[in-house]
Design an enzyme around this catalytic site. Structure first.
Site, PDB file in Angstrom:
ATOM      1  N   ASN A  43      26.850  22.920  21.807  1.00  0.00           N
ATOM      2  CA  ASN A  43      26.628  21.686  21.048  1.00  0.00           C
ATOM      3  C   ASN A  43      27.965  20.998  20.769  1.00  0.00           C
ATOM      4  O   ASN A  43      28.988  21.649  20.555  1.00  0.00           O
ATOM      5  CB  ASN A  43      25.821  21.927  19.770  1.00  0.00           C
ATOM      6  CG  ASN A  43      26.350  23.025  18.880  1.00  0.00           C
ATOM      7  OD1 ASN A  43      26.989  23.962  19.343  1.00  0.00           O
ATOM      8  ND2 ASN A  43      26.081  22.917  17.599  1.00  0.00           N
ATOM      9  N   CYS A  54      23.104  18.606  21.820  1.00  0.00           N
ATOM     10  CA  CYS A  54      22.729  20.022  21.724  1.00  0.00           C
ATOM     11  C   CYS A  54      23.273  20.823  22.901  1.00  0.00           C
ATOM     12  O   CYS A  54      23.574  20.275  23.972  1.00  0.00           O
ATOM     13  CB  CYS A  54      21.208  20.157  21.704  1.00  0.00           C
ATOM     14  SG  CYS A  54      20.435  19.673  20.155  1.00  0.00           S
ATOM     15  N   GLU A  56      21.682  22.853  24.827  1.00  0.00           N
ATOM     16  CA  GLU A  56      20.785  22.804  25.985  1.00  0.00           C
ATOM     17  C   GLU A  56      21.071  21.560  26.823  1.00  0.00           C
ATOM     18  O   GLU A  56      21.055  21.609  28.058  1.00  0.00           O
ATOM     19  CB  GLU A  56      19.318  22.777  25.525  1.00  0.00           C
ATOM     20  CG  GLU A  56      18.863  24.044  24.811  1.00  0.00           C
ATOM     21  CD  GLU A  56      19.097  24.019  23.313  1.00  0.00           C
ATOM     22  OE1 GLU A  56      20.026  23.331  22.843  1.00  0.00           O
ATOM     23  OE2 GLU A  56      18.344  24.718  22.612  1.00  0.00           O
ATOM     24  N   CYS A  87      15.323  22.388  19.631  1.00  0.00           N
ATOM     25  CA  CYS A  87      14.701  21.232  18.967  1.00  0.00           C
ATOM     26  C   CYS A  87      13.679  20.587  19.907  1.00  0.00           C
ATOM     27  O   CYS A  87      13.652  20.858  21.117  1.00  0.00           O
ATOM     28  CB  CYS A  87      15.769  20.215  18.544  1.00  0.00           C
ATOM     29  SG  CYS A  87      16.435  19.226  19.894  1.00  0.00           S
ATOM     30  N   CYS A  90      15.115  18.825  22.979  1.00  0.00           N
ATOM     31  CA  CYS A  90      15.603  19.721  24.032  1.00  0.00           C
ATOM     32  C   CYS A  90      14.453  20.374  24.782  1.00  0.00           C
ATOM     33  O   CYS A  90      14.561  20.660  25.974  1.00  0.00           O
ATOM     34  CB  CYS A  90      16.529  20.781  23.441  1.00  0.00           C
ATOM     35  SG  CYS A  90      18.163  20.108  23.112  1.00  0.00           S
TER      36      CYS A  90
HETATM   37  N1  THU Z   1      21.433  22.754  18.079  1.00  0.00           N
HETATM   38  C1  THU Z   1      21.549  23.041  19.409  1.00  0.00           C
HETATM   39  O1  THU Z   1      22.589  22.756  20.028  1.00  0.00           O
HETATM   40  N2  THU Z   1      20.500  23.643  20.024  1.00  0.00           N
HETATM   41  C2  THU Z   1      19.395  24.101  19.395  1.00  0.00           C
HETATM   42  O2  THU Z   1      18.539  24.695  20.051  1.00  0.00           O
HETATM   43  C3  THU Z   1      19.232  23.890  17.956  1.00  0.00           C
HETATM   44  C4  THU Z   1      20.229  22.996  17.310  1.00  0.00           C
HETATM   45  C5  THU Z   1      22.593  22.178  17.386  1.00  0.00           C
HETATM   46  C6  THU Z   1      22.532  20.728  17.050  1.00  0.00           C
HETATM   47  C7  THU Z   1      23.542  20.638  15.924  1.00  0.00           C
HETATM   48  O3  THU Z   1      24.847  20.488  16.480  1.00  0.00           O
HETATM   49  C8  THU Z   1      23.457  21.995  15.252  1.00  0.00           C
HETATM   50  O4  THU Z   1      22.815  22.855  16.186  1.00  0.00           O
HETATM   51  C9  THU Z   1      22.708  21.991  13.948  1.00  0.00           C
HETATM   52  O5  THU Z   1      21.485  21.379  14.083  1.00  0.00           O
END
Ligand code: THU
Length: 139
Positions: A43, A54, A56, A87, A90
């Site tokens: 992320n 994110c 992903e 999320c 994603c």
């Molecule tokens: N986040 C991800 O990168 N992937 C996920 O599957 C869940 C959430 C990140 C987004 C943000 O930078 C942090 O986690 C908090 O939400």
């Protein structure tokens, strides 16, 4: 090294590079293409919060940039009590490149693993079937 271990290693390693100064929640993701290559992403947050991306999305972007468009497996890790849950956005992004039976392993740093399919993560995904132009009025 087994495929599962390679994906796990890639996701854990890339997670260390996450840019998450606002949430302090670092996430690492690895996708394996049908050709067998592993692409990793983390992320990347931004002071303008909605501009963050994110893990992903980063892994998918790396795969597409390398010229591949079919996902065969996914691994996501974060330092969460329960294995991290992708999320909604994603889930849709993964569904763009992976079939419903693609296995997604969700992990935390304490060795807990949850394995699900993409179809279980995103039942009723919006797909090309819903864009069937034959069923549209041609006005
Ligand atoms: N986040 C991800 O990168 N992937 C996920 O599957 C869940 C959430 C990140 C987004 C943000 O930078 C942090 O986690 C908090 O939400």
């Amino acid at each position: 090294m087994s495929v599962e271990n390679s994906m796990e290693k890639a996701a854990f390693a890339v997670r260390e590079n996450a840019h998450a100064p606002y949430s302090n929640f670092k996430v690492g993701a690895a996708v394996r293409s049908v050709e067998g290559a592993i692409y990793a992403g983390c992320n990347v947050e931004n002071i303008s919060y909605p501009e963050g991306t994110c893990a992903e999305a980063g892994a998918i972007a790396a795969m597409v940039a390398a010229g591949e468009t079919r996902i065969s497996e996914v691994f996501v890790v974060a330092d969460s009590k329960q294995p991290v849950s992708p999320c909604g956005g994603c889930r849709q992004k993964l569904a763009e490149f992976g079939a419903g039976d693609v296995v997604v392993t969700l992990a935390n740093l304490n060795g807990v693993r949850v394995r699900m399919t993409l179809a279980e993560l995103l039942p009723g995904a919006f797909s090309t079937n819903h864009m069937d132009l034959d069923h549209k009025d041609s006005d």
